[in-house]
Design a protein around this motif. Sequence first.
Motif, PDB file in Angstrom:
ATOM      1  N   PRO A  60       0.788  -1.256  -0.330  1.00 31.00           N
ATOM      2  CA  PRO A  60      -0.215   0.067   0.075  1.00 31.00           C
ATOM      3  C   PRO A  60       0.853   1.233  -0.127  1.00 31.00           C
ATOM      4  CG  PRO A  60      -0.967  -1.364   1.345  1.00 31.00           C
ATOM      5  CD  PRO A  60       0.133  -2.247   1.017  1.00 31.00           C
ATOM      6  N   ALA A  61       1.883   1.355   0.824  1.00 35.27           N
ATOM      7  CA  ALA A  61       2.778   2.586   0.504  1.00 35.27           C
ATOM      8  C   ALA A  61       3.436   2.578  -0.596  1.00 35.27           C
ATOM      9  CB  ALA A  61       3.884   2.445   1.986  1.00 35.27           C
ATOM     10  N   GLU A  62       4.046   1.565  -1.179  1.00 36.54           N
ATOM     11  CA  GLU A  62       4.466   1.568  -2.479  1.00 36.54           C
ATOM     12  C   GLU A  62       3.502   2.135  -3.669  1.00 36.54           C
ATOM     13  OE1 GLU A  62       7.935  -1.769  -2.022  1.00 36.54           O
ATOM     14  OE2 GLU A  62       6.134  -2.211  -3.018  1.00 36.54           O
ATOM     15  N   TYR A  63       2.122   1.921  -3.576  1.00 35.73           N
ATOM     16  CA  TYR A  63       1.272   2.085  -4.766  1.00 35.73           C
ATOM     17  C   TYR A  63       0.841   3.610  -4.231  1.00 35.73           C
ATOM     18  CZ  TYR A  63       0.534  -2.349  -6.520  1.00 35.73           C
ATOM     19  OH  TYR A  63       0.772  -3.640  -7.231  1.00 35.73           O
ATOM     20  N   ASP A  64       0.911   4.017  -2.893  1.00 37.16           N
ATOM     21  CA  ASP A  64       0.465   5.413  -2.715  1.00 37.16           C
ATOM     22  C   ASP A  64       1.671   6.256  -3.335  1.00 37.16           C
ATOM     23  OD1 ASP A  64      -1.097   7.503  -1.146  1.00 37.16           O
ATOM     24  OD2 ASP A  64       1.002   7.790  -0.134  1.00 37.16           O
ATOM     25  N   HIS A  65       2.689   5.811  -3.335  1.00 38.22           N
ATOM     26  CA  HIS A  65       3.900   6.728  -3.666  1.00 38.22           C
ATOM     27  C   HIS A  65       4.036   6.653  -5.252  1.00 38.22           C
ATOM     28  CE1 HIS A  65       8.629   7.324  -3.601  1.00 38.22           C
ATOM     29  NE2 HIS A  65       8.071   8.487  -3.985  1.00 38.22           N
ATOM     30  N   GLU A  68       1.000   8.930  -6.618  1.00 36.57           N
ATOM     31  CA  GLU A  68       1.300  10.304  -6.578  1.00 36.57           C
ATOM     32  C   GLU A  68       2.080  10.823  -7.706  1.00 36.57           C
ATOM     33  OE1 GLU A  68       4.456  13.184  -3.858  1.00 36.57           O
ATOM     34  OE2 GLU A  68       4.129  11.272  -3.520  1.00 36.57           O
ATOM     35  N   ILE A  69       3.127  10.043  -8.048  1.00 34.06           N
ATOM     36  CA  ILE A  69       4.039  10.190  -9.328  1.00 34.06           C
ATOM     37  C   ILE A  69       2.968  10.292 -10.704  1.00 34.06           C
ATOM     38  CG2 ILE A  69       5.981   9.829 -10.601  1.00 34.06           C
ATOM     39  CD1 ILE A  69       7.047   8.535  -7.970  1.00 34.06           C
ATOM     40  N   LEU A  70       2.558   9.313 -10.684  1.00 36.78           N
ATOM     41  CA  LEU A  70       1.657   9.032 -11.985  1.00 36.78           C
ATOM     42  C   LEU A  70       0.403  10.028 -12.160  1.00 36.78           C
ATOM     43  CD1 LEU A  70       1.370   5.052 -12.120  1.00 36.78           C
ATOM     44  CD2 LEU A  70       2.950   6.530 -13.570  1.00 36.78           C
ATOM     45  N   ALA A  71      -0.072  10.771 -11.047  1.00 36.75           N
ATOM     46  CA  ALA A  71      -1.015  11.570 -11.143  1.00 36.75           C
ATOM     47  C   ALA A  71      -0.512  12.904 -11.942  1.00 36.75           C
ATOM     48  CB  ALA A  71      -1.395  12.090  -9.941  1.00 36.75           C
ATOM     49  N   ASP A  72       0.695  13.046 -12.144  1.00 39.31           N
ATOM     50  CA  ASP A  72       1.106  14.306 -12.905  1.00 39.31           C
ATOM     51  C   ASP A  72       0.992  13.950 -14.530  1.00 39.31           C
ATOM     52  OD1 ASP A  72       1.833  15.657 -10.836  1.00 39.31           O
ATOM     53  OD2 ASP A  72       3.830  15.010 -10.486  1.00 39.31           O
ATOM     54  N   HIS A  84       5.488  -8.596  -9.536  1.00 36.77           N
ATOM     55  CA  HIS A  84       5.785  -7.877  -8.531  1.00 36.77           C
ATOM     56  C   HIS A  84       4.551  -7.095  -7.687  1.00 36.77           C
ATOM     57  CE1 HIS A  84      10.125  -8.379  -7.611  1.00 36.77           C
ATOM     58  NE2 HIS A  84      10.160  -8.505  -8.898  1.00 36.77           N
ATOM     59  N   ASP A  85       3.438  -7.031  -8.316  1.00 39.88           N
ATOM     60  CA  ASP A  85       2.323  -6.144  -7.958  1.00 39.88           C
ATOM     61  C   ASP A  85       1.167  -7.027  -7.300  1.00 39.88           C
ATOM     62  OD1 ASP A  85       2.661  -3.670  -9.011  1.00 39.88           O
ATOM     63  OD2 ASP A  85       2.631  -4.574 -10.967  1.00 39.88           O
ATOM     64  N   GLY A  86       0.310  -6.552  -6.620  1.00 40.77           N
ATOM     65  CA  GLY A  86      -0.712  -7.178  -5.721  1.00 40.77           C
ATOM     66  C   GLY A  86      -1.972  -6.573  -6.455  1.00 40.77           C
ATOM     67  N   ARG A  87      -2.789  -7.388  -6.865  1.00 44.12           N
ATOM     68  CA  ARG A  87      -4.215  -7.048  -7.293  1.00 44.12           C
ATOM     69  C   ARG A  87      -4.998  -6.392  -6.240  1.00 44.12           C
ATOM     70  NH1 ARG A  87      -4.088 -12.565  -9.281  1.00 44.12           N
ATOM     71  NH2 ARG A  87      -3.466 -12.643 -11.691  1.00 44.12           N
ATOM     72  N   ALA A  88      -5.217  -6.821  -5.127  1.00 46.34           N
ATOM     73  CA  ALA A  88      -5.917  -6.024  -4.215  1.00 46.34           C
ATOM     74  C   ALA A  88      -5.327  -4.673  -4.024  1.00 46.34           C
ATOM     75  CB  ALA A  88      -6.001  -6.852  -2.915  1.00 46.34           C
ATOM     76  N   ALA A  92      -7.223  -0.852  -4.769  1.00 41.92           N
ATOM     77  CA  ALA A  92      -7.321   0.023  -3.675  1.00 41.92           C
ATOM     78  C   ALA A  92      -6.733   1.485  -4.083  1.00 41.92           C
ATOM     79  CB  ALA A  92      -7.093  -0.616  -2.420  1.00 41.92           C
ATOM     80  N   ALA A  93      -5.460   1.279  -4.516  1.00 48.09           N
ATOM     81  CA  ALA A  93      -4.706   2.425  -5.001  1.00 48.09           C
ATOM     82  C   ALA A  93      -5.347   3.515  -5.951  1.00 48.09           C
ATOM     83  CB  ALA A  93      -3.477   2.261  -5.158  1.00 48.09           C
ATOM     84  N   PHE A  94      -5.727   2.630  -6.987  1.00 53.22           N
ATOM     85  CA  PHE A  94      -6.351   3.204  -8.554  1.00 53.22           C
ATOM     86  C   PHE A  94      -7.695   2.823  -8.622  1.00 53.22           C
ATOM     87  CE2 PHE A  94      -1.843   2.371  -8.746  1.00 53.22           C
ATOM     88  CZ  PHE A  94      -1.264   3.916  -9.172  1.00 53.22           C
ATOM     89  N   PRO A  95      -8.758   3.417  -7.749  1.00 57.28           N
ATOM     90  CA  PRO A  95     -10.084   3.005  -7.868  1.00 57.28           C
ATOM     91  C   PRO A  95     -10.524   3.353  -9.027  1.00 57.28           C
ATOM     92  CG  PRO A  95      -9.829   5.022  -6.382  1.00 57.28           C
ATOM     93  CD  PRO A  95      -8.223   4.493  -6.962  1.00 57.28           C
TER      94      PRO A  95
END
Length: 266
Positions: A60-65, A68-72, A84-88, A92-95
């Motif tokens: 979750p902390a990595e996806y939050d980071h 934030e970057i991809l929002a630009d 390396h990703d987790g579906r759940a 949650a990070a990209f609803p």
Amino acid sequence: MTRIVQLTDSHITARGTLWKDQVDNAARLRLQVSAVNALAPDLVVHSGDLVEMGPFAEGPAEYDHAAEILADLSAPLRLLPGNHDGRAAMRAAFPEQEWQGAPYLNFSADLDGLHLVGLDSVVERQTEGDFPPAQAAWLGGALDDRPTLIVLHHPPCPMGLPFMDGFRFDNGPALACTIAGHNVLRLACGHVHADVAVHWAGTVVAAADAGSVHIPPDMPAFDALPPEEDRRAGIEPLRLRVFDWQDGQLSVKTLAAEPPAAFAVI
């Protein structure tokens, strides 16, 4: 003209940390985002391994980071998972993302007559990829007679890379059978951290350069490296894979995301 940019294998870690305590992958992704915006694409696709520890507590902390970057990004974004990703945690990070074929994270879109298909190839918490029967059913229902670009994380076949080819892809022949008879122009992947392409199943499988580190194509297989030698991946200038669709033709380019070190007058 419709322009799509592919990003892949960013391996973002939590804020204030470095990938393997050595590489600032967040800074590299920010540089890529800036370069992508300068290209003014219609769509950006990230083909997986957005973060490093997605299925685990760090996810979750990595996806939050990463979010934030991809929002630009100035263009719309579509995301696929990598090993390396987790579906759940990704959901949650990209609803705002619209995926199909739950629990898999697939998508299908029409871009001015080009059928863009995102295919989830992940076996969660495993390095290997797969194309299970449920995914064969979904893809078979999504494909039609349109020219099609399929994006997935794992190459479905060996790529001529001694190290990365050691991680298998299960049910590649089933994928070949599913796309047979359809106008699949290309399968665009990541995962192998190298710019490499092979002809397979009547089309082209092409992996794009990673946003993190470059794995040398001649890196020896696991059991072929002398025990006293370290595996060394390169921190190289960033490049972007670009797909331009115009008048029924798909043009594929690899463009620099950073200025070249030197110029020659030609």
